[in-house]
Design a protein around this motif. Structure first.
Motif, short mmCIF file in Angstrom:
data_model
loop_
_atom_site.label_atom_id
_atom_site.label_comp_id
_atom_site.label_asym_id
_atom_site.label_seq_id
_atom_site.Cartn_x
_atom_site.Cartn_y
_atom_site.Cartn_z
N TRP B 288 1.06 10.34 4.94
CA TRP B 288 1.29 9.27 5.90
C TRP B 288 1.97 9.74 7.17
N MET B 420 7.88 1.80 4.17
CA MET B 420 6.54 1.87 3.61
C MET B 420 6.53 1.44 2.16
N GLU B 421 7.59 1.82 1.46
CA GLU B 421 7.68 1.46 0.05
C GLU B 421 7.77 -0.06 -0.08
N GLU B 423 6.74 -2.27 2.05
CA GLU B 423 5.43 -2.82 2.40
C GLU B 423 4.47 -2.73 1.23
N ARG B 424 4.53 -1.58 0.58
CA ARG B 424 3.61 -1.36 -0.52
C ARG B 424 3.87 -2.37 -1.64
N ARG B 427 2.72 -5.70 -0.62
CA ARG B 427 1.26 -5.78 -0.66
C ARG B 427 0.78 -5.95 -2.10
N GLU B 428 1.37 -5.21 -2.98
CA GLU B 428 0.97 -5.28 -4.39
C GLU B 428 1.23 -6.66 -4.96
N GLU B 431 -1.26 -9.10 -3.73
CA GLU B 431 -2.55 -8.89 -4.37
C GLU B 431 -2.57 -9.51 -5.77
#
Lengths: 377, 513
Positions: B288, B420-421, B423-424, B427-428, B431
């Motif tokens: 990244w 980023m973590e 965000e991840r 996002r998960e 989902e």
């Protein structure tokens, strides 16, 4: 007769038995001693000042044990891991009491008997003194090396209880440019080149012989033939980073019809406004030299400030130092103060050294009334 | 044993004869003399008694011969033994001798004089063939996490190990760098492969009392750079001055946190036969962040802008490269890398980075060092490059020969990574929620896949109703029939009822009537 013979035979048998026993005894005695594995090296082996190193691969400022003779199929054991406690290397006003080791460094162009004799007369414990010499290539250098080695053989004989801890002799890698006569040597034009070469020789000697156990470095030129025997203790007692005695010369004074002394080394000085102004106008590759009529700097020269009846302990601050005799704390050199072979603030060699030491936060003092004497050519 | 006695008697006689002979030439034998001689005889006989063990003396003489023979035999046997058992050879013998006079012998065992010709240690492009020694210097501080990696690099070096001397300076470390280093080094030298151990190994313990933290942020912050550089320079100089020997032809400086480097790096750099030479230093990055990045920005060529900038600065100021504070517009070695470029390509540089420097020992012997002061406005390795240039040594970098520095995320990177973590994770979570909702919808509204099921269900329900009706009928008949018996029965609703015919309570449909 028969009785005696049988008796004798008996004795013979006894002796033979005794002999065999003896052989067995010897065999097991030696056999065992050879079979005992040598103790595993201690996890941390410390080497202190002036202990003999166990391997030839060791600082030249330390003596080393002669390697054991090996058979054709044997390989020498790998060199040990040696730790040096440099936190414990001190430089104090009482170097003898604290067992501080001194490295005497001499760029040797010519060998003078008087120099060696004077060296041997120094009262500082010789087992704390290491010597280092750098000798130029060429015929003159070969001669000096030979003379030096002859003297060393006598002085360093194992029977001599007062021998020096170690001696290192280096031969320079490059040939000196031109062998100069005394007058030529001091000619203005040749100075920069000559002193640059001299700087390189000094640096080579310094950085290869300065061991991790050395406390003090004494620079002593090969033509310094007379010093007080307590030179090291006297200079160290000032406890200054850099100490310079006044270098004089004995000569026959025609006017007084008697032996007299006169100043010799003019490189120890206090800076003057004039000199600083001159340096400002110079290019970065020009050098400012002392003791030449072409260049009147009006600096305060230590050589001119002596008082023959004055206190030999008197000190004066210096901005440039001469190299004929010079006691330096080893940490000054270790921090990086060396003899610049290039114009450093328009100064070169020992004068540049004083400047570099100053940039590193170390200062120099001179002893105007404490004399050492230069050879008179 | 007659002969002995006889011989002594004969000798006595002979002596007497000699007396006689002596006297015949001189004055006639007087009675007194005879008398005295007679008296002497008497005394002699006495003496004979004393000398009676004469035979034993004789035996002793013979025995002495025997001793000699025995001694000789013993020596021969010993020599033979020595011949067959090398253990017994002079080394052991001398050790036996040494045991007796170890103390007085010490001085003889110690060498004090060394002679070196510096012309032999100039350094050439094929040092491994000429047995040129290399001094490998590594300043360490709180480096224990990287030491094992560093030692694996050491073991992999292809340059003959016995020609490499190692020197470490451990200072101001708060972790177990020193003890770990000591253990690893002892292991290194104890290897059984004769080609594995290195040459001289010195560990220098010196604390400079540095205040600067070694963590990534403070280490690379601009404000801390000048003083950090100066103290690093001091450590390097102390290490070098303590470890450089007249036997060294080369000096190699290497940081412990290099992650990947060719095993042949010493030979590769040496082949160029330059006074000072450095490879390009990059570092790998997480994907990244772009996969890779130039790391060492201290190797550069001087620029006009930088020279002009230097002129305006104070005597003690230090220009440090890679910071926005000083825009120098210098060409950096690191940015000139082409992954497919010729690794042997050279580039003249003025400042050098300290991650991996190979220099001829002659450079250091001449006095070039790592300035711990502002030398031409630079310090440490950059000042080293400047000073080497000042003394007219060649200083080059290899733009396409790359070694990889360990990736330690910077604080910015860490922050970025954290973001980023987060965000991840977000996002998960989103989902998962979406999926769940979809499933719900499918379950609730999707008719197509379930229509047939419904028909089946309807049929089965109908069947169940029919069965229940017929069952109820059968039950009623059964109840009438079993009215006289006590019976436990389970009702279709699942409730249990006791049917008690003696009380004559008829049960119909689970209720008492």
């Amino acid at each position: 007769m028969a009785v005696s013979r049988s008796l004798r035979r008996n004795q013979t048998i006894t002796y033979i038995l005794a002999g065999i026993l003896c052989i067995f005894f010897l065999y097991f005695f030696f056999g065992d001693s050879a079979k005992i594995p040598s103790l595993p090296a201690a996890p941390r082996q410390f080497l202190k000042s002036k202990e003999a190193a166990s391997n030839a691969l060791s600082p030249p400022s330390l003596p080393f044990k002669r390697p054991a003779k090996l058979g054709p199929d044997e390989t020498p054991p790998p060199p040990p891991v040696v730790h040096y406690h440099m936190n414990n290397v001190t430089t104090t006003a009482d170097p003898v009491g604290n067992r501080e080791s001194v490295l005497i460094l001499t760029p040797l162009a010519r060998f003078y008997e008087e120099y060696w004799e004077n060296l041997c007369k120094l009262t500082y414990p010789h087992d704390l003194i290491s010597l280092g010499f750098i000798i130029p290539r060429g015929r003159e250098g070969n001669l000096a090396t030979q003379q030096l080695q002859e003297r060393i053989q006598k002085t360093q004989a194992p029977t001599n209880k007062n021998r020096f801890a170690s001696i290192t002799i280096l031969r320079q890698e490059t040939e000196p440019t031109i062998v100069q006569s005394e007058s030529e040597r001091h000619a203005f034009g040749a100075q920069k080149e000559r002193r640059a070469a001299m700087s390189k020789a000094r640096n080579s000697l310094l950085f290869t012989t300065l061991g991790p156990t050395t406390s003090w470095v004494l620079w002593l030129d090969s033509d310094i033939i007379e010093t007080p025997p307590t030179l090291i203790q006297d200079l160290a007692s000032h406890d200054q980073p850099i100490v310079v005695p006044n270098c004089f010369q004995r000569y026959y004074n025609e006017e007084k019809k008697a032996m007299d002394i006169r100043p010799y080394d003019y490189n120890s000085w206090q800076d003057s406004e004039t000199a600083l102004e001159m340096a400002k106008k110079m290019g970065p590759d020009d050098i400012l030299l002392e003791g030449y009529a072409e260049m009147a700097t009006y600096r305060n020269l230590m050589a001119k400030l002596d008082d023959r009846n004055g206190n030999p302990q008197a000190e004066m601050q210096l901005d440039g130092v001469g190299g004929s005799a010079l006691l330096v704390k080893a940490e000054v050199h270790r921090d990086g103060a060396m003899f610049p072979p290039f114009p450093f603030y328009n100064l070169i060699e020992t004068e540049g050294f004083a400047k570099m030491a100053k940039r590193l936060g170390w200062h120099a003092v001179g002893l105007p009334n404490y004399y050492v004497y230069h050879y008179n050519e | 044993m007659l002969p002995t006695y006889a011989s002594s008697a004969e000798r006595e006689k002979m002596i007497r004869h000699s007396y006689g002979a002596g006297n015949t030439g001189g004055t006639p034998l007087s009675p007194t003399v005879a008398e005295s001689s007679a008296g002497r005889l008497h005394i002699r006989s006495d003496k004979y008694d004393k000398f009676q063990p004469r035979s034993s003396r004789h035996a002793y003489q013979q025995r002495r011969g025997l001793f000699m023979r025995l001694g000789g035999a013993l020596t021969v046997i010993l020599l033979v033994l020595m011949f067959f058992f090398p253990v017994l050879r002079p080394a052991a013998l001398s050790s036996a001798v040494g045991m007796g006079m170890a103390a007085s012998n010490d001085a003889w065992q110690i060498e004090t004089v060394r002679y070196y010709d510096l012309a032999n240690v100039g350094g050439t492009s094929r040092g491994w063939e000429r047995e040129e020694r290399i001094l490998l210097c590594a300043p360490l501080r709180d480096a224990s996490p990287h030491l094992r990696m560093f030692f694996s690099h050491l073991k992999n070096l292809t340059y003959p190990h016995h020609l490499i001397d190692l020197a470490f300076l451990v200072g101001d470390s708060k972790d177990n760098t020193l003890s770990l280093l000591s253990d690893l080094l002892t292991d290194l030298q104890a290897q059984t492969d004769p080609k594995a151990p290195f040459g001289e190994i010195s560990v220098i313990e010196k604390d400079f009392g540095q205040k600067v933290n070694q963590d990534v942020e403070s280490r690379h912050g601009f404000a801390a750079q000048a003083s950090r550089r100066k103290s690093m320079a001091q450590a390097r100089n102390w290490l070098l001055s303590a470890a450089l020997r007249p036997t060294h032809s080369w000096v190699y400086w290497r940081d412990v946190d290099v992650e990947t480097a060719p095993f042949t790096i010493l030979e590769d750099l040496m082949r160029h036969n330059k006074d000072v030479i450095v490879p390009n230093v990059w570092r790998p990055l997480p994907d990244w962040l772009g996969g890779e990045q130039p790391y060492d920005l201290n190797s550069w060529q001087e620029s006009e802008t930088a020279l002009q900038l230097a002129d305006t600065l104070d005597e003690d100021a230090v220009i440090v490269e890679g910071y926005a504070e000083y825009a120098t517009w210098r060409p950096h070695l690191a940015y000139l890398r082409d992954p497919y470029g010729d690794p042997d390509m050279e580039m003249e540089i003025d400042g050098v980075g300290g991650v991996s420097i190979l220099a001829k020992a002659n450079v250091f012997r001449s006095g070039v060092h790592f300035p711990a002061f502002s030398f031409e406005k630079h310090a440490e390795t950059e000042g080293f490059g400047k000073m080497a240039k000042r003394m007219k040594f060649s200083v080059v970098g290899l733009p396409h020969y790359t070694i990889w520095h360990l990736y330690e995320p910077s604080v910015d990177d860490l922050r970025h990574m954290e973001e980023m973590e987060r965000e991840r994770v977000q996002r998960e979570a989103e989902e998962a929620e979406r999926k769940l909702r979809q499933e719900q919808i499918d379950k609730d509204f999707d008719t197509e896949s379930h229509s047939s099921q419904w028909e089946k269900d309807k049929e089965s329900i109908k069947k169940m109703q029919d069965q229940e009706a017929s069952k109820a009928k059968a039950d009623k008949a059964k109840a009438d029939e079993a009215a006289a018996k006590i019976k436990i029965e389970t009702a279709p609703e699942g409730r249990a009822h006791i049917i008690d015919p003696e009380n004559a309570i008829p049960v119909v449909g689970g209720k008492r009537v």
